[in-house]
Design a protein around this motif. Structure first.
Motif, PDB file in Angstrom:
ATOM      1  N   MET A 279       0.670  -1.263   0.195  1.00 25.81           N
ATOM      2  CA  MET A 279       0.042   0.070   0.158  1.00 25.81           C
ATOM      3  C   MET A 279       0.812   1.229  -0.041  1.00 25.81           C
ATOM      4  SD  MET A 279      -3.068  -0.559  -0.572  1.00 25.81           S
ATOM      5  CE  MET A 279      -3.860   0.913  -0.270  1.00 25.81           C
ATOM      6  N   LEU A 280       2.040   1.211   0.383  1.00 25.83           N
ATOM      7  CA  LEU A 280       2.779   2.409   0.560  1.00 25.83           C
ATOM      8  C   LEU A 280       3.176   2.773  -0.978  1.00 25.83           C
ATOM      9  CD1 LEU A 280       4.113   4.623   2.217  1.00 25.83           C
ATOM     10  CD2 LEU A 280       6.401   3.011   2.353  1.00 25.83           C
ATOM     11  N   ASP A 281       3.558   1.869  -1.676  1.00 27.03           N
ATOM     12  CA  ASP A 281       3.919   2.095  -3.195  1.00 27.03           C
ATOM     13  C   ASP A 281       2.831   2.474  -3.752  1.00 27.03           C
ATOM     14  OD1 ASP A 281       6.542   1.196  -2.765  1.00 27.03           O
ATOM     15  OD2 ASP A 281       5.924  -0.777  -3.491  1.00 27.03           O
ATOM     16  N   PHE A 282       1.687   1.936  -3.468  1.00 25.98           N
ATOM     17  CA  PHE A 282       0.376   2.069  -4.109  1.00 25.98           C
ATOM     18  C   PHE A 282       0.094   3.669  -4.003  1.00 25.98           C
ATOM     19  CE2 PHE A 282      -4.040   2.151  -5.051  1.00 25.98           C
ATOM     20  CZ  PHE A 282      -4.299   1.223  -5.991  1.00 25.98           C
ATOM     21  N   TYR A 283       0.307   4.012  -2.640  1.00 23.94           N
ATOM     22  CA  TYR A 283      -0.194   5.488  -1.996  1.00 23.94           C
ATOM     23  C   TYR A 283       0.847   6.557  -2.651  1.00 23.94           C
ATOM     24  CZ  TYR A 283      -0.395   9.171   1.406  1.00 23.94           C
ATOM     25  OH  TYR A 283      -0.555  10.469   1.936  1.00 23.94           O
ATOM     26  N   LEU A 284       2.166   6.235  -2.841  1.00 19.29           N
ATOM     27  CA  LEU A 284       3.026   7.224  -2.978  1.00 19.29           C
ATOM     28  C   LEU A 284       2.898   7.350  -4.756  1.00 19.29           C
ATOM     29  CD1 LEU A 284       6.123   6.441  -0.855  1.00 19.29           C
ATOM     30  CD2 LEU A 284       4.465   8.351  -0.587  1.00 19.29           C
ATOM     31  N   LYS A 285       2.494   6.440  -5.423  1.00 16.49           N
ATOM     32  CA  LYS A 285       2.259   6.319  -6.864  1.00 16.49           C
ATOM     33  C   LYS A 285       1.064   7.020  -7.264  1.00 16.49           C
ATOM     34  CE  LYS A 285       4.717   3.256  -9.130  1.00 16.49           C
ATOM     35  NZ  LYS A 285       4.998   1.627  -9.527  1.00 16.49           N
ATOM     36  N   ASP A 286       0.238   7.085  -6.456  1.00 19.53           N
ATOM     37  CA  ASP A 286      -1.321   7.454  -6.914  1.00 19.53           C
ATOM     38  C   ASP A 286      -1.792   6.788  -8.136  1.00 19.53           C
ATOM     39  OD1 ASP A 286      -1.023   9.656  -5.218  1.00 19.53           O
ATOM     40  OD2 ASP A 286      -0.847  11.248  -6.725  1.00 19.53           O
ATOM     41  N   LEU A 287      -2.076   5.267  -7.694  1.00 17.97           N
ATOM     42  CA  LEU A 287      -2.292   4.327  -8.710  1.00 17.97           C
ATOM     43  C   LEU A 287      -3.903   4.251  -8.510  1.00 17.97           C
ATOM     44  CD1 LEU A 287       0.328   1.553  -8.222  1.00 17.97           C
ATOM     45  CD2 LEU A 287       0.265   3.337  -9.963  1.00 17.97           C
ATOM     46  N   THR A 288      -4.324   3.571  -9.716  1.00 16.57           N
ATOM     47  CA  THR A 288      -5.835   3.250  -9.769  1.00 16.57           C
ATOM     48  C   THR A 288      -6.020   1.830  -9.962  1.00 16.57           C
ATOM     49  OG1 THR A 288      -6.353   5.351 -10.819  1.00 16.57           O
ATOM     50  CG2 THR A 288      -7.846   3.459 -11.136  1.00 16.57           C
ATOM     51  N   LEU A 289      -6.792   1.111  -8.994  1.00 10.74           N
ATOM     52  CA  LEU A 289      -6.760  -0.248  -9.300  1.00 10.74           C
ATOM     53  C   LEU A 289      -8.270  -0.529  -9.319  1.00 10.74           C
ATOM     54  CD1 LEU A 289      -5.873  -3.392  -8.572  1.00 10.74           C
ATOM     55  CD2 LEU A 289      -6.511  -3.021  -6.528  1.00 10.74           C
ATOM     56  N   ARG A 290      -8.797  -1.188 -10.575  1.00  7.18           N
ATOM     57  CA  ARG A 290      -9.958  -1.537 -11.037  1.00  7.18           C
ATOM     58  C   ARG A 290     -10.009  -2.825 -11.412  1.00  7.18           C
ATOM     59  NH1 ARG A 290     -12.657   2.094 -15.245  1.00  7.18           N
ATOM     60  NH2 ARG A 290     -14.634   1.666 -14.241  1.00  7.18           N
ATOM     61  N   GLY A 291     -11.327  -3.768 -11.085  1.00  3.68           N
ATOM     62  CA  GLY A 291     -11.299  -5.041 -11.802  1.00  3.68           C
ATOM     63  C   GLY A 291     -12.475  -5.682 -11.252  1.00  3.68           C
ATOM     64  N   GLY A 292     -12.677  -7.114 -11.557  1.00  2.00           N
ATOM     65  CA  GLY A 292     -13.693  -7.588 -11.252  1.00  2.00           C
ATOM     66  C   GLY A 292     -14.267  -8.664 -12.198  1.00  2.00           C
TER      67      GLY A 292
END
Ligand SMILES: [Zn+2]
Ligand SMILES: [Zn+2]
Length: 348
Positions: A279-292
Motif C-alpha cells: 500500500m505504501l508504493d500504491f499510495y506514493l504512486k497515486d495508482l488506480t486499481l479496478r477490476g472484477g
C-alpha cells in the motif's frame, strides 16, 4: 440427451440425462452447437470451489433456439444465439444498472452448481436458458460458431480488462497471464492504440499465440524476471497500465512495482482469498486499481463487429476441438497443459 456432469475432483463424465424442459414462460431451450471448457471450470475440477455431484457443467456455449416459452418476445425458434456465462433477469436494479452479473432477480452462472443459481450448464446437447430475452444475444446465422462462441465469456472478459485499464493512444501496457483471458486481453489492448504491449506468461507455446494476437514483447517469467525486463524497456519508468489476468498475488504486487505513477492496474483474475497489496508504493504512486467479474452480456453485440470485420480472430487460441463424448480428455488437457493445450472446444 448427453451432458457433462461433475462427480468429484478431476472426475467429470459424459452421461445420459433427461432433456431440459421449459419451466417458466421466459425460458428457452437451446440446442448447443459448440461449447467450451473455461479456465474457471478448472476451479471445481481441481476441487477449489465446491460443486454438486451430478450437476451439468459448462458456461460457454453457442447454439440454436429450439423451443421458446410463452412470454419470450425477442427470440424465436431457429435463432442463433450466444450465451453470456451469467443469466440475468433484465429488470432488477442491478440489471438496470448494467451489472447483470450482480442480478438479484433470479440470475446466476450457468453450470456452477446450486450456490450460483442452480442453473444447469451448456456442456450438453441442450440447455434451458432462464430469462432468455435478457440473457441471450442473437448473432448472425453465417458467423462460424468457433468465432462467436467466446463473446459470452473470455473475449468479453479480456476486452473488459483492457477497457478498464484506461489505455490511451501511445501508452505502454503489460498483460500478466498467457491463458485464454490473457491472450484476449493482449488482443484487446491492441485496439486502444498503445505503442507497446508486453505479455508476461510461463509457457512459450502460449506466448507465441500472444505475439500473433498483437503482443510486441513476450516475457517468459520462468526464464526472465518480468519486473526487471519491463523496467528496462520502459527506461525505468514503468508501464501506463497493467492488465492482471491470472488472479495471482505475485502478479498483483509486481503490477504495483511496474506501473508508472498515476497509472492503472486492471484485473480480471479471480482472487479467492485476501491479498496483501504494497500500500505504501500504491499510495506514493497515486495508482488506480479496478477490476472484477466481467458483465459479458454488455459486450457481446459491441464486440461482434470486431470478429465480423476480421480485426480479431478468436479461433487463434483454439488448440483442440473434441466431440462432447471426449470432454473428460479435454479437462485433462486444459488442467495439465499437455499437447500444448490452450483452449478446448466441444462439439455435441
Ligand atoms: Zn468462464
Ligand atoms: Zn436482474
Amino acid at each position: 440427451m448427453k451432458a457433462v456432469t461433475y462427480h468429484g475432483i478431476r472426475d467429470v463424465r459424459v452421461e445420459v440425462v433427461p432433456d431440459p424442459e421449459i419451466k417458466k414462460p421466459t425460458d428457452v431451450i437451446v440446442r448447443v452447437t459448440k461449447s467450451a471448457i473455461c479456465g474457471s471450470d478448472l476451479h471445481f475440477y481441481r476441487g477449489k470451489v465446491p460443486m454438486d455431484e451430478g450437476f451439468i457443467v459448462g458456461h460457454e456455449f453457442i447454439g440454436i433456439v429450439e423451443e421458446t416459452g410463452s412470454d419470450v418476445r425477442l427470440l424465436k425458434k431457429g435463432d442463433k444465439v450466444v450465451a453470456p456465462f451469467w443469466v440475468s433477469c433484465g429488470v432488477c436494479i442491478n440489471c438496470r444498472n448494467r451489472v447483470p452479473t450482480s442480478c438479484i432477480g433470479g440470475g446466476g452462472c450457468f453450470g456452477f452448481g446450486k450456490a450460483f443459481g442452480d442453473i444447469p450448464g451448456g456442456q450438453a446437447e441442450y440447455v434451458r436458458v432462464p430469462f432468455a430475452d435478457s440473457t441471450l444475444e442473437k448473432v448472425p446465422e453465417n458467423i462460424e460458431d468457433t468465432k462467436a462462441l467466446f463473446l459470452g465469456d473470455i473475449f468479453s472478459t479480456g476486452y473488459f480488462c483492457a477497457e478498464w485499464a484506461n489505455i490511451k493512444p501511445g501508452d505502454r501496457v503489460a498483460v500478466f497471464g498467457d491463458g485464454p483471458i490473457g491472450l484476449f486481453a493482449t488482443a484487446s489492448a491492441r485496439l486502444f492504440g498503445p505503442s507497446l504491449v508486453i505479455t508476461v506468461g510461463r509457457h512459450d507455446f502460449r506466448l507465441d499465440v500472444a505475439k500473433k494476437l498483437g503482443s510486441d514483447l513476450v516475457i517468459n517469467s520462468r526464464k526472465e524476471d518480468p519486473i526487471h525486463k519491463i523496467l528496462e524497456v520502459t527506461d525505468g519508468r514503468g508501464v501506463d497500465a497493467v492488465l492482471e489476468c491470472i488472479g495471482s498475488e505475485e502478479a498483483l504486487s509486481s503490477a504495483v512495482k511496474i506501473t508508472r505513477p498515476a497509472g492503472t492496474i486492471s484485473f480480471v483474475g479471480l482472487f479467492t482469498g485476501a491479498v496483501p497489496i504494497p500500500m505504501l508504493d500504491f499510495y506514493l504512486k497515486d495508482l488506480t486499481l479496478r477490476g472484477g467479474v466481467c458483465p459479458s452480456k454488455n459486450y457481446i453485440s459491441q464486440l461482434l463487429p470486431l470478429i465480423e470485420n476480421g480485426k480479431i480472430d478468436p479461433t487463434a487460441i483454439i488448440t483442440h476441438d473434441l466431440p462432447l463424448s471426449e470432454t473428460p480428455k479435454g479437462y485433462r488437457l486444459m488442467d495439465s497443459k499437455e499437447e500444448n493445450a490452450i483452449k478446448v472446444v466441444l462439439t455435441p
